[in-house]
Design a protein around this motif. Sequence first.
Motif, PDB file in Angstrom:
ATOM      1  N   ASN A   1       0.810  -1.219   0.000  1.00  0.00           N
ATOM      2  CA  ASN A   1       0.000   0.000   0.000  1.00  0.00           C
ATOM      3  C   ASN A   1       0.850   1.280   0.000  1.00  0.00           C
ATOM      4  OD1 ASN A   1       0.748   0.466   2.673  1.00  0.00           O
ATOM      5  ND2 ASN A   1      -1.110  -0.437   3.519  1.00  0.00           N
ATOM      6  N   GLY A   2       2.161   1.122  -0.215  1.00  0.00           N
ATOM      7  CA  GLY A   2       3.043   2.263  -0.399  1.00  0.00           C
ATOM      8  C   GLY A   2       3.493   2.967   0.869  1.00  0.00           C
ATOM      9  N   ARG A   3       3.273   2.348   2.035  1.00  0.00           N
ATOM     10  CA  ARG A   3       3.658   2.997   3.296  1.00  0.00           C
ATOM     11  C   ARG A   3       4.971   2.457   3.872  1.00  0.00           C
ATOM     12  NH1 ARG A   3      -2.024   2.426   6.236  1.00  0.00           N
ATOM     13  NH2 ARG A   3      -0.722   0.954   7.335  1.00  0.00           N
ATOM     14  N   TYR A   4       5.663   1.619   3.110  1.00  0.00           N
ATOM     15  CA  TYR A   4       6.900   1.008   3.593  1.00  0.00           C
ATOM     16  C   TYR A   4       7.664   0.503   2.383  1.00  0.00           C
ATOM     17  CZ  TYR A   4       9.837  -2.369   6.166  1.00  0.00           C
ATOM     18  OH  TYR A   4      10.880  -3.078   6.694  1.00  0.00           O
ATOM     19  N   ASP A   5       8.995   0.616   2.407  1.00  0.00           N
ATOM     20  CA  ASP A   5       9.756   0.177   1.240  1.00  0.00           C
ATOM     21  C   ASP A   5      10.644  -1.029   1.513  1.00  0.00           C
ATOM     22  OD1 ASP A   5      11.698   1.364   2.794  1.00  0.00           O
ATOM     23  OD2 ASP A   5      12.336   2.806   1.290  1.00  0.00           O
ATOM     24  N   GLY A   6      10.431  -1.720   2.630  1.00  0.00           N
ATOM     25  CA  GLY A   6      11.236  -2.890   2.955  1.00  0.00           C
ATOM     26  C   GLY A   6      10.991  -4.053   2.005  1.00  0.00           C
ATOM     27  N   THR A   7      12.056  -4.748   1.663  1.00  0.00           N
ATOM     28  CA  THR A   7      11.982  -5.908   0.778  1.00  0.00           C
ATOM     29  C   THR A   7      11.903  -7.186   1.608  1.00  0.00           C
ATOM     30  OG1 THR A   7      14.371  -6.189   0.771  1.00  0.00           O
ATOM     31  CG2 THR A   7      13.442  -4.693  -0.909  1.00  0.00           C
ATOM     32  N   ALA A   8      11.741  -8.297   0.923  1.00  0.00           N
ATOM     33  CA  ALA A   8      11.763  -9.590   1.618  1.00  0.00           C
ATOM     34  C   ALA A   8      13.113  -9.797   2.304  1.00  0.00           C
ATOM     35  CB  ALA A   8      11.471 -10.731   0.639  1.00  0.00           C
ATOM     36  N   GLU A   9      14.162  -9.344   1.668  1.00  0.00           N
ATOM     37  CA  GLU A   9      15.502  -9.466   2.255  1.00  0.00           C
ATOM     38  C   GLU A   9      15.663  -8.555   3.474  1.00  0.00           C
ATOM     39  OE1 GLU A   9      15.297 -11.259  -1.538  1.00  0.00           O
ATOM     40  OE2 GLU A   9      14.837  -9.173  -1.047  1.00  0.00           O
ATOM     41  N   THR A  10      15.044  -7.380   3.427  1.00  0.00           N
ATOM     42  CA  THR A  10      15.034  -6.489   4.590  1.00  0.00           C
ATOM     43  C   THR A  10      14.361  -7.181   5.761  1.00  0.00           C
ATOM     44  OG1 THR A  10      14.871  -4.557   3.131  1.00  0.00           O
ATOM     45  CG2 THR A  10      14.295  -4.220   5.443  1.00  0.00           C
ATOM     46  N   TYR A  11      13.235  -7.828   5.483  1.00  0.00           N
ATOM     47  CA  TYR A  11      12.507  -8.583   6.504  1.00  0.00           C
ATOM     48  C   TYR A  11      13.391  -9.690   7.081  1.00  0.00           C
ATOM     49  CZ  TYR A  11       9.229 -12.081   8.318  1.00  0.00           C
ATOM     50  OH  TYR A  11       8.594 -13.014   9.094  1.00  0.00           O
ATOM     51  N   ARG A  12      13.964 -10.504   6.212  1.00  0.00           N
ATOM     52  CA  ARG A  12      14.816 -11.618   6.643  1.00  0.00           C
ATOM     53  C   ARG A  12      15.984 -11.132   7.501  1.00  0.00           C
ATOM     54  NH1 ARG A  12      18.062 -13.623   1.948  1.00  0.00           N
ATOM     55  NH2 ARG A  12      19.133 -11.697   2.512  1.00  0.00           N
ATOM     56  N   ASP A  13      16.704 -10.155   7.009  1.00  0.00           N
ATOM     57  CA  ASP A  13      17.901  -9.690   7.705  1.00  0.00           C
ATOM     58  C   ASP A  13      17.558  -9.012   9.030  1.00  0.00           C
ATOM     59  OD1 ASP A  13      19.210 -10.695   5.491  1.00  0.00           O
ATOM     60  OD2 ASP A  13      19.617  -8.723   4.609  1.00  0.00           O
ATOM     61  N   GLY A  14      16.491  -8.208   9.034  1.00  0.00           N
ATOM     62  CA  GLY A  14      16.083  -7.547  10.274  1.00  0.00           C
ATOM     63  C   GLY A  14      15.590  -8.533  11.311  1.00  0.00           C
ATOM     64  N   PHE A  15      14.812  -9.519  10.886  1.00  0.00           N
ATOM     65  CA  PHE A  15      14.292 -10.535  11.799  1.00  0.00           C
ATOM     66  C   PHE A  15      15.431 -11.386  12.352  1.00  0.00           C
ATOM     67  CE2 PHE A  15      10.557 -13.789  12.190  1.00  0.00           C
ATOM     68  CZ  PHE A  15      10.567 -13.626  13.571  1.00  0.00           C
ATOM     69  N   ALA A  16      16.370 -11.776  11.490  1.00  0.00           N
ATOM     70  CA  ALA A  16      17.530 -12.565  11.935  1.00  0.00           C
ATOM     71  C   ALA A  16      18.341 -11.786  12.972  1.00  0.00           C
ATOM     72  CB  ALA A  16      18.401 -12.955  10.750  1.00  0.00           C
ATOM     73  N   ALA A  17      18.565 -10.512  12.724  1.00  0.00           N
ATOM     74  CA  ALA A  17      19.323  -9.676  13.671  1.00  0.00           C
ATOM     75  C   ALA A  17      18.575  -9.549  15.003  1.00  0.00           C
ATOM     76  CB  ALA A  17      19.592  -8.303  13.065  1.00  0.00           C
ATOM     77  N   LEU A  18      17.260  -9.405  14.933  1.00  0.00           N
ATOM     78  CA  LEU A  18      16.457  -9.292  16.148  1.00  0.00           C
ATOM     79  C   LEU A  18      16.541 -10.580  16.978  1.00  0.00           C
ATOM     80  CD1 LEU A  18      14.302  -7.274  17.468  1.00  0.00           C
ATOM     81  CD2 LEU A  18      12.624  -8.863  16.502  1.00  0.00           C
ATOM     82  N   LEU A  19      16.445 -11.726  16.323  1.00  0.00           N
ATOM     83  CA  LEU A  19      16.535 -12.996  17.039  1.00  0.00           C
ATOM     84  C   LEU A  19      17.935 -13.211  17.610  1.00  0.00           C
ATOM     85  CD1 LEU A  19      14.409 -15.352  14.770  1.00  0.00           C
ATOM     86  CD2 LEU A  19      13.799 -14.392  16.999  1.00  0.00           C
ATOM     87  N   LYS A  20      18.955 -12.828  16.862  1.00  0.00           N
ATOM     88  CA  LYS A  20      20.338 -12.963  17.354  1.00  0.00           C
ATOM     89  C   LYS A  20      20.537 -12.101  18.601  1.00  0.00           C
ATOM     90  CE  LYS A  20      25.156 -12.432  16.049  1.00  0.00           C
ATOM     91  NZ  LYS A  20      26.107 -12.043  15.006  1.00  0.00           N
ATOM     92  N   ARG A  21      20.089 -10.881  18.524  1.00  0.00           N
ATOM     93  CA  ARG A  21      20.184  -9.949  19.664  1.00  0.00           C
ATOM     94  C   ARG A  21      19.447 -10.500  20.880  1.00  0.00           C
ATOM     95  NH1 ARG A  21      17.067  -4.339  19.014  1.00  0.00           N
ATOM     96  NH2 ARG A  21      17.078  -3.624  21.162  1.00  0.00           N
TER      97      ARG A  21
END
Length: 178
Positions: free
Chosen positions: A64-84
């Motif tokens: 809907n145009g309110r965010y520009d994150g990609t699938a890779e952004t999701y993967r990398d951010g989620f992985a970093a969050l779980l690692k932290r």
Amino acid sequence: GYPNAIAQSLIADYEDLELQIHNRGISGNKVPDLDRRWEADCLKIEPRVLSILIGVNDIWHRLNGRYDGTAETYRDGFAALLKRTKQALPNTTIVVCEPFVLMSGTVKQNEDKWFPEFDKRRAFAKQVAKQAETVWVPFQTMFDDAVAAGTSPADLARDGVHPSAAGHQLMAKTWRQV
């Protein structure tokens, strides 16, 4: 929704443990939103069990145009969050819930926009959960099985994203079983 149903059933089943359950879920959040509030809403609480369901808004808000994150952004951010989280809370059991959509409402109307992008994000969620050695709750699989058994997708989530009462109950039951 499902977190409240899980909380009520755990408190009833384990009354002697005097459980404290904190629901910090915020509708509409994406991985970057979790990251910004993670210290206060998670790490400082030091939960013994932590359950995370994140992902559908990461694609919906992009569509809907309110965010520009990609699938890779999701993967990398989620992985970093779980690692932290694992570094800060090594004794916490982490439960990752599979993001899901049902073929009704906005998802069905815009199927060509949702897929295959959503499936890519679901696969990333599973990959990240496995790499972090978390417990995996297969919500999409659960909903797919319910639909295959004859339940209308709209009966589980009218818009394809937000579960109905029946959808939340099924989610809570599945979470508890896993």
